[in-house]
Structures are given as C-alpha cells and as structure tokens.
Scaffold this active site. Structure first.
Site, PDB file in Angstrom:
ATOM      1  N   HIS A   1     -87.801  45.653 -84.498  1.00 43.41           N
ATOM      2  CA  HIS A   1     -87.822  44.243 -84.122  1.00 43.41           C
ATOM      3  C   HIS A   1     -87.667  44.073 -82.610  1.00 43.41           C
ATOM      4  CE1 HIS A   1     -87.479  40.031 -85.264  1.00 43.41           C
ATOM      5  NE2 HIS A   1     -86.556  39.895 -84.338  1.00 43.41           N
TER       6      HIS A   1
ATOM      7  N   TYR B   1     -90.428  47.209 -80.710  1.00 43.85           N
ATOM      8  CA  TYR B   1     -91.858  47.241 -81.033  1.00 43.85           C
ATOM      9  C   TYR B   1     -92.365  48.683 -81.029  1.00 43.85           C
ATOM     10  CZ  TYR B   1     -92.160  42.158 -80.319  1.00 43.85           C
ATOM     11  OH  TYR B   1     -92.007  40.793 -80.424  1.00 43.85           O
TER      12      TYR B   1
ATOM     13  N   GLU C   1     -93.390  32.912 -83.361  1.00 39.98           N
ATOM     14  CA  GLU C   1     -92.468  33.967 -83.759  1.00 39.98           C
ATOM     15  C   GLU C   1     -92.214  33.883 -85.258  1.00 39.98           C
ATOM     16  OE1 GLU C   1     -89.470  35.572 -80.708  1.00 39.98           O
ATOM     17  OE2 GLU C   1     -88.304  34.313 -82.046  1.00 39.98           O
ATOM     18  N   SER C   2     -91.891  35.022 -85.828  1.00 38.15           N
ATOM     19  CA  SER C   2     -91.672  35.063 -87.274  1.00 38.15           C
ATOM     20  C   SER C   2     -90.181  35.018 -87.599  1.00 38.15           C
ATOM     21  CB  SER C   2     -92.243  36.368 -87.827  1.00 38.15           C
ATOM     22  OG  SER C   2     -91.529  37.464 -87.285  1.00 38.15           O
ATOM     23  N   HIS C   3     -89.874  34.522 -88.761  1.00 33.87           N
ATOM     24  CA  HIS C   3     -88.522  34.655 -89.308  1.00 33.87           C
ATOM     25  C   HIS C   3     -88.668  34.915 -90.802  1.00 33.87           C
ATOM     26  CE1 HIS C   3     -84.146  33.520 -88.210  1.00 33.87           C
ATOM     27  NE2 HIS C   3     -84.516  34.620 -87.630  1.00 33.87           N
TER      28      HIS C   3
ATOM     29  N   ASP D   1     -82.551  33.331 -73.690  1.00 31.28           N
ATOM     30  CA  ASP D   1     -81.939  32.923 -74.952  1.00 31.28           C
ATOM     31  C   ASP D   1     -81.350  34.130 -75.669  1.00 31.28           C
ATOM     32  OD1 ASP D   1     -84.520  33.990 -75.922  1.00 31.28           O
ATOM     33  OD2 ASP D   1     -83.806  33.200 -77.836  1.00 31.28           O
TER      34      ASP D   1
ATOM     35  N   GLN E   1     -76.219  31.643 -83.625  1.00 28.34           N
ATOM     36  CA  GLN E   1     -77.310  30.855 -83.060  1.00 28.34           C
ATOM     37  C   GLN E   1     -76.826  29.961 -81.924  1.00 28.34           C
ATOM     38  OE1 GLN E   1     -80.821  30.816 -84.588  1.00 28.34           O
ATOM     39  NE2 GLN E   1     -79.791  32.784 -84.709  1.00 28.34           N
TER      40      GLN E   1
ATOM     41  N   ASN F   1     -95.561  38.121 -81.072  1.00 26.03           N
ATOM     42  CA  ASN F   1     -94.464  38.661 -81.845  1.00 26.03           C
ATOM     43  C   ASN F   1     -95.070  39.555 -82.915  1.00 26.03           C
ATOM     44  OD1 ASN F   1     -92.583  37.402 -84.535  1.00 26.03           O
ATOM     45  ND2 ASN F   1     -91.700  38.717 -83.002  1.00 26.03           N
TER      46      ASN F   1
END
Lengths: 725, 224
Positions: free
Chosen positions: A40, A43, A84-86, A261, A307, A529
């Site tokens: 993650h 890469y 982006e993926s979640h 972030d 978060q 991503n």
C-alpha cells in the site's frame, strides 16, 4: 513483540532490512518499516509499471508524487485532483470504510492547498439481485459516502456503480476529489528548513487503524474479516471540516512551510515522505503527541491511522501564530518535533519518547529501499471468470431486450443513490448527476471544468490492454459531451494478487493500455493510486482500472447535456462505431462469460470525433450529446429520451447491432435540422418528438414504459424513499 | 444594506448564502463567526445550512448556545429580520425563536431533491417579492417539521411534493411577530439558472431587502 512475518514482511525483505540497518530493528522501527514496505505504501509490485504512464503536459502544475496532481485552468487558478481506493476497509465495515475513504482523499486535496469543490465515486459490488450481503454493502457504503461528503460541505457531483459477481467478497470503493486553488497557494509536502517545527494538527491519536495499510490493504481477504474491524478507522467529518478551514486559512496567511495529510501508516508515512522529499531528517517525540488513550506504546503512536490529522512544517517564529489560528478553529495543534540536518546527505528519522531515542532509521531505508518487484506476467490460457447466470432469453424481442437492459443493475437509474448526496453545496454545480455525461463546475474565472470517472472491469477482463484504453476513451468521451477538453487524468488500479502470474499479466497489460490511450489523446497522468490483493478465496476481482479526468470548457452556459431537448430536432450518430457483443451488457444478460475480443479502434478517427463533439457542444449547434456506452446505441437513445423527457423516432444504419458496444468512439447528438443535416462526420438517424422511442423495424416503446423499466433494480435494492419519485 | 451570515463550526452553506444575497443591488454580505457577539450593524441575519457541531447531539442543539446566538436572540426580539435555512431552521427552533421541531426523515436517509414550494403567506417580510410557486432544492436528513400547536405557515411543499413527511406539507414557518422565518428548502441554491435549476430562491432574499427598504422609508411609529 510481533515478528516480521506477522507484520507482513517476507524473509527476503527482512534480510534487506538487516543489511541496510546493520543491526536488528527495535519494535518501533520494525513496525514503521513493515508499513512503509507494505504494498500500500511502497507500491512494490506496481511502481516499475507505473513509470510507463505519460506524466508531462502543457497544463500540468503538480505531477505524480505529491498528495494530489494539479493542472492549470487559467486565470491563475489550479485544479487539484486524485482518486483513491478504500476497498478492503469497506468490505469489512462499509459505512466507516467508505466515509473515511472520502475523508482521506479530501485531505490529499487540501494538503495541496486546494479547497475541495467536488467528489465523485466509482463503486463495485456483487450482484444485488442475488446477494443480501451486496445489498447491505451498497446501502451502507452509499450512506457512509453521503455522511462524510454532505457533512463536510463538499458536493458529490457524479460517479458510477457496477455490479458483478466477482466483487461479491471484495467490493471496490474508489473516491475522487477535486479541489480549486490559486496557483500561489499550491503547497508542497517536502519538509524544509533545518530546526523548523513539526506541528501535528487535528484529532487525537488513538489505536484505530493500527496496521491498516499492511494487514487490510496489502493482503487478500480470507474470511474472518470481522476480527479485522478494529483496524478500520472511524470518520469524523465535523473534525475534518474544521481542519480543512483551518489549514486553508493557515496557507492563506503564509504560515506553513509545508503540509501533508496523515493517511495509511499515519505519522510514520507522513513524516518520512516529507523528510525524503525535502532531503532532511526528522525528530518526533511521541510523548508530545496528544493521545486518545494514555497507555499507547511508541510504535502504536507512530503507526496509528486515526483520521482527520495533518502534519505541517512551521518556522519557529510562526509557531505561535499557527497555534492562534488553530485555537480559533477549535483545532488541536501540537508541536511534536523538528526538521533535522541530514548527515552525509542522509536524513535520519528519529523517534523519541521524553527526549530519549526509541528508534532511529535512515529516511532512505524507509522510503526508497523497499525492494521493487518485477512481475512475472503470464497470459491465462482461457478466460479467468465464469459465465454469469442467464437473465434474458436470447430470443427476446428487441423491445424486451431494451427494457431488460434499462432495468438491469448496471444501467438502471442511479437516482436512488444520487439523491442521498448533496450535489449543489458550493454553488458551482452546472450539471447535476444524470443531467450531463460529465459533472460540470463553474470556476471563479468564468470558465468551467468537466469531471468524469469511468471504468468497466468486464471489458478489461476480456482484454486488459484494450479494455483499460477504452476506459480512458470513454472518460474523454464524457468530457467531450460536456464540451470540455481533457487537461489531466488520475487513475486507481484495482486488481487481484499481483504475485499470481495471470493477475500480473492483467495489470501489466492494463497499464500499457492506459499509457497508450493517454498518449493518443495527449492527456497526462498527474497522480493515482494502486489497490492490489483484491481477491478472496473465490478468486480475483475483475481487473478494474478506474480513470478520472478533468477537462476545461470556456463557457459554462453552453455545457452539454444528455437529454434530448426539443421536438423537431434532428438526431445524428457521430463516430466510427464498430460495436460487438463480447464483454457487453447484453452478453452478460445472455449468460456469457467476459471473453472474446473488443473492437479495434481507429484512433485518429476517435480523436477527431471527440473534437467534433466538443466543438459542436461549445458552439451550441448540439442541443444534446451522449456517448454510446454500455447497452449499445439502443440504450444510448433511450437514455437521451429518459433524460430529456421527450421521445425520438430513428432508423439505424443497415446492419448496426442495436445492443453491441464500442465504448468511447461514438455519440448520439441532437440539434436543429438546418445545422446538423449534411454536417461532416454526422449520420442523421431521425428526429426528436412525441412521447415514445421508435427504432424503425426494431421496437416501439412509450416513454412511460422506458421510465418504469429504468427506475429498476437499484430502487428495489435500496428500498423506496418517502414521497413521490 | 448588509446581511449578516452566521458561521458555526460545521456550517457548510455560508458562502452560498453570502453569494446569493450579494446578487441583489445594494446588498452586501458579511460572515459573522459563532464566537463573536458583535453583529456588526447588520440589517438582517441569515442562519445558513450545514452540520453545525457535526449535528452529533441533535441538529442545532449545540449551535444555539454559541455566543453569537445571544445577540441574534436580542436582535430578533427587537424586530430584526432573521432567516434560518435548513440547519439554521433547526437552530432557530432549538433557540426557541420559532415554534416546533424538525424530526428525522421517515426514510432515515439524507435526501436531495428539487421541489416546488407554494407561498401560503404572500405578503410577509420574506415573500413580498415571491411568485406563488418556487422551485428550490431540499437537502437534509432531519427535515420533517412537527408542531403540536397551530403555527404561522409561510411556505408549503406543493401538493404531492412533500419530500420528508412534514406535518401539513409545511416547508417554512414564521414567528408570531413575523420577523423570524425558518425554511427547510435552500433558496440560496436557487439564485442562478446556471447552477440552481431556477432563480426563484433569489426572490426570498429580494423580499427581505424590499421589506427593509420599505421599513426604512416609513417613519417610525411612536412606541405604545
């Protein structure tokens, strides 16, 4: 203390760590390394492939490598965007997984200094007709996206949803955020200025999400996911709303040297990447980090994925001013460390507790030294995916077939989903969902951007190279329908386990397909991503590259729309359209596996057609423009009728399959007869009018029948809302 | 003429509301932060939509205690014009400036929809420039109006358009004195045909401006 294997590192990788460090890593160090060396964060199976993507273009301001990419839209304004993926968190806990997916990509965009102005989603679930679990995931993921996006005041302006059995265990939640910034506010995440302060902004640090990047995001789902729920983070859109406003004010006041972030791997990833980009070292004292639970170990603090946190670099003289602004926004701000001088060109990442060093790693070991693996791609001898259940008899009439297509989960009205999102907050939304093929947002300079997101795993399964390219062409086609010219592209590559040769082949072929299509259209990739290991014991997901694109149109008053507008207008077909059925929606309804071949594109003709559509929309000649996508030309015509609330009567060219697909190449346009008839590149098919769709020799359906079918399966799956539809 | 737009932590539609009133000739908008009791001499107050304090306790329940609300309460008591939109409506109900309460939608879901509104009270400070029906969007999870007592209704959802099960199709109510209005639909998102689907919402802000101008040109009535 956990072993390296438990933390997801291979023996080979651990040996490299021992060699690089010259000693055994301590517990804090091992935890940090295991996350930074996870798929993650590093890469490691995709970085070499991603180098094939074109990243240069005349409008690019920020390319891959920063939190998000950014393009110039004129008038001193920049548009930042990223998808982006979640996926895995959402498969485990859909509401919070999807919500924090929204929160995470928004932070990426405002870390760059851009105010988020739009969200789009690309979602994949199992078959909702067959699976209660998929209906549950759909309902909760949509609720989670709405919860976060609505509450933070960023409009959700578009997106796409598909349902295929291969996503049953492993749903996909990809979120794209778009932000707007004056050029001078664009901010780098590179840490600069030795002895500058590191200030942590936002939420308290807790035990939530510990190991999320390695445990959830970088391994296959294997059942027993309930036990992983504690690794899913909990989102707090109110906290992020304050954080967003606070960060933008800090940047407007010029108080920050850099901003980053906190996402996957928390402080470890944020600080080491800032240090690597700036070529410096970093000290963090975990005793300074405000905690949600008092007894947290240093390694937990360093890898927590709590978060709504940001990390910034501040000159010492400006720290007091930063704290004052944060206090006004009721945002917690705490100096937790500083930028340090690199020794011999190598920065050190030191973790301290009350001034005593508990871990020290070269930044380069964390960020650069993770091994990058070459894939071992191997084309599968036959299709990887089974045939779906047959839902429509191939002998059904054309009319029955069109109604079945309009009602099927992949083509039914998305209104039951979109009505759960606020599409208008921010007052920029020129085209709401379903009004146009792209979302259109007006800018302060009077121009507008069009934004779209596309992907079709079934077609990529048929041919990964051609299918991935088709996603780019279709996304660009959607922009053309708005009258927009593409400026830049972001992508999210959702694939199975890349250590398996067939998945590696899908991935390598798809990246080549993306690269080729981007070069054909001259659209640079500005960020993206990769989400791998999307598979369960049942097998891999369909290979799903998702493409998000931003384009510019000069006059928002002339933004294109999907629906037919005016009775009497002429309807025309544009583009070199060679539809076929392999990998199509009709093939799926007929119970055919995603196999065969996709149509070969005439690339010169494709680019010329996109230009023709764009120019026709911009000049106002076309009253409507819609690309012919899933379900073929008959479905596209029905969609124009449904969106416009007015019928059409057409005759198709001889021999044209009404339900075959050739995505991204062809369009249905309408406009005044005087201007469309005889225009180069257009084949007139018929006229707009009455309240029915007539395709000569094929079908005649009332608008009411089309509407009843199109309301379709999504409304059933999600339950009816209260009140009239 | 100056309209004050309140901003609490979690407010989302303050820029939209400021942009809406800024479209009117001779009207400017000023954002009034929640922590400041000073209303800065504004002629009208708008409490905009959003999710103040995350709406985590109950919609509007925390915002009503913000320092600026003390001043808004005094302003309203002195006859000042106050318009609450969506979360602003919820806050004004919590503050006791308007009767009734907003309950969760029966679907328990957030709902966005463009709706038609009927003007029930066309002569008041908020509607004097409105057409009889307006097309305006709603977007909320907690918008079902309820009041056990009779209330002064200003806007209703047009027949068949009630999106949230509100009692008697009520979309907006005013206080007895007529200077405070709460509205679930969002007129600030219907001020420009380019983005709003209609510009009908602007007539509500124009009504307030017209009312203020008329009041300013009318000699003050002696007290008593």
């Amino acid at each position: 203390m956990a072993t390296h294997t438990e933390l997801g590192l291979s023996d080979h990788e651990y040996a490299l760590i021992l060699a690089g460090l010259g000693r055994e890593p301590g517990p804090v160090e091992l935890a940090m390394l295991s996350l930074m060396w996870s798929e993650h964060c590093a890469y490691k199976h995709s970085r070499r492939l991603l180098g094939r993507l074109p990243t240069d273009g005349p409008h690019v301001l920020v390319g891959p490598g920063e939190n998000a990419g950014a393009v110039d839209v004129g008038g001193g304004l920049a548009v930042a965007f990223k998808v982006e993926s979640h996926n895995h968190p959402s498969a485990v806990e859909p509401f919070q997984g999807a919500a924090t997916g929204v929160g995470g990509i928004l932070r990426d965009v405002f870390a760059l200094g851009a105010r988020p102005i739009a969200l789009l989603d690309s979602l994949r679930f199992g078959e909702i007709a067959d699976s209660a679990r998929s209906r549950y995931l759909l309902e909760r993921a949509v609720a989670g996206i709405g919860h976060y996006g609505n509450s933070i005041g960023v409009p959700t302006v578009g997106g796409e949803i598909y349902f295929e059995a291969e996503y049953e265990q492993n749903c996909l939640i990809n979120v794209m955020a778009v932000g707007l910034a004056p050029h001078e506010r664009l901010t780098s995440s590179a840490a600069v200025g030795v002895s500058n302060s590191l200030v942590l902004l936002g939420a308290l640090t807790g035990r939530d999400g510990i190991g999320g990047a390695s445990v959830l995001a970088s391994a296959e789902l294997s059942g027993g996911e309930d036990a992983k729920r504690p690794t899913v983070q909990i989102g707090d859109p109110f906290a992020e709303k304050k954080l967003l406003e606070c960060c933008l004010e800090l940047l407007d006041l010029g108080l920050l040297a850099s901003l980053q972030d906190l996402g996957a791997a928390g402080l470890t990833s944020a600080a080491s990447e800032m240090a690597a980009k700036g070529g410096v070292g970093i000290d963090i004292d975990v005793a300074s980090v405000p905690l949600r639970e008092t007894d947290m170990e240093p390694f937990e603090i360093m890898v927590s994925e709590s978060q709504e946190r940001m990390l910034c670099v501040v000159e010492p003289a400006r720290v007091a001013a930063v704290l004052e602004v944060c206090e006004r926004w009721e945002v917690l701000a705490t100096p937790i460390g500083q930028v340090t001088e690199p020794a011999g060109g190598v920065g050190a990442f030191r973790v301290l507790r009350h001034g005593r060093v508990v871990g020290e790693l070269p930044v380069s070991l964390l960020v650069d030294d993770c091994p990058r693996y070459d894939l071992a791609p191997e084309a599968p001898p036959r299709g990887l995916y089974p045939a779906p259940a047959r839902r429509l008899d191939p002998s059904a009439s054309a009319g029955e077939t069109l109604l079945a297509l309009l009602a099927c989960a992949n083509l039914a009205s998305r209104a039951p989903v979109f009505t759960q999102y606020d599409p208008v907050v921010g007052s920029r939304t020129v085209r709401r969902p379903a009004e146009g093929d792209s979302a259109v947002l007006v800018l302060d300079n009077g121009a507008a951007i069009a934004v779209a997101i596309d992907g079709n795993g079934r077609r990529v399964a048929v041919n990964p190279r051609a299918g991935a390219a088709e996603a780019v062409y279709e996304c660009a086609a959607n922009l053309a329908c708005a009258g927009a010219e593409p400026l830049g592209l972001t992508n999210c590559l959702n694939f199975g386990n890349p250590e398996k040769p067939h998945v590696a082949w899908q991935l390598a072929e798809a990246v080549d397909g993306l690269a080729g299509a981007c070069e054909t259209l001259g659209v640079p990739v500005v960020g993206g991503n990769v989400s791998l290991y999307n598979e369960s014991p049942d097998g891999p997901i369909l290979p799903t590259p998702v493409v998000g694109m931003v384009g510019l149109l000069p006059d928002p008053e002339r933004a294109g729309r999907t629906g037919f507008l005016q009775a009497g207008d002429v309807i025309a077909l544009a583009g070199r359209f060679h539809p076929s059925r392999d990998g199509s929606e009709i093939a799926k309804l007929h119970g055919l596996a995603p196999e065969g071949e996709l149509p070969t594109k005439d690339l010169g003709g494709l680019a010329a057609t996109h230009a023709l559509i764009r120019d026709g929309v911009r000049s106002g000649v076309f009253h409507s423009a819609h690309d012919i996508a899933e379900g073929g030309i008959a479905t596209a015509l029905a969609e124009c009728v449904l969106a416009g609330g007015v019928g059409a009567e057409v005759t198709l060219p001889d021999g044209l399959d009404p339900f075959g697909e050739d995505l991204g190449t062809a369009f249905i346009v309408s406009g005044p007869a005087a201007q469309l008839s005889g225009r180069d590149g257009l084949a007139v098919l018929g006229t707009v009018g009455r309240e029915r769709l007539v395709i000569a020799g094929l079908l005649e359906l009332d608008l009411s029948e089309l509407t009843a079918a199109h309301v379709g399966s999504l409304a059933v799956a999600l339950g009816e809302g209260v009140g009239p539809g | 003429m100056k309209f004050g737009i309140l901003r609490f932590p979690g407010t989302c539609d303050e820029r939209d509301a400021a942009g809406a009133v800024g479209r009117l000739d001779g009207v400017e908008a000023e954002i009034l932060p929640h922590h400041d009791r000073d209303l800065r001499g504004v002629d009208a107050v708008i409490v905009p939509g959003g999710f103040s304090y995350g709406d985590y306790l109950r919609t509007g329940a925390i915002a009503r205690f913000a320092p600026v609300m003390e001043s808004v309460t005094e302003f309203a008591a002195a006859g000042g014009i106050v318009l609450g939109i969506c979360n602003g409506f919820q806050i004004l109900c919590e503050a006791g400036l308007l009767p009734g309460a907003l309950l969760p939608n029966p679907s328990l879901r957030f709902l966005f929809r463009q709706v038609r509104l009927s003007v029930v009270d066309p002569e008041c400070a908020f509607t004097n420039a409105c057409p009889l029906t307006l097309s305006v969007p709603v977007k909320h999870t907690t918008g079902r109006y309820y009041s056990p007592d009779p209330v002064d209704v200003v806007f209703k959802y047009a027949p068949g358009e009630n999106p949230n099960g509100s009692q008697d199709d009520i979309a907006g109510v005013r206080n007895a004195a007529g200077n405070v209005l709460g509205l679930m639909p969002h007129p600030e998102h219907a001020v420009d045909p380019l983005c709003g689907g209609s510009a009908d919402g602007l007539t509500i802000f124009a009504s307030i401006a017209a009312h203020l101008r008329a009041s300013a040109s009318t000699p003050a009535t002696p007290a008593g």
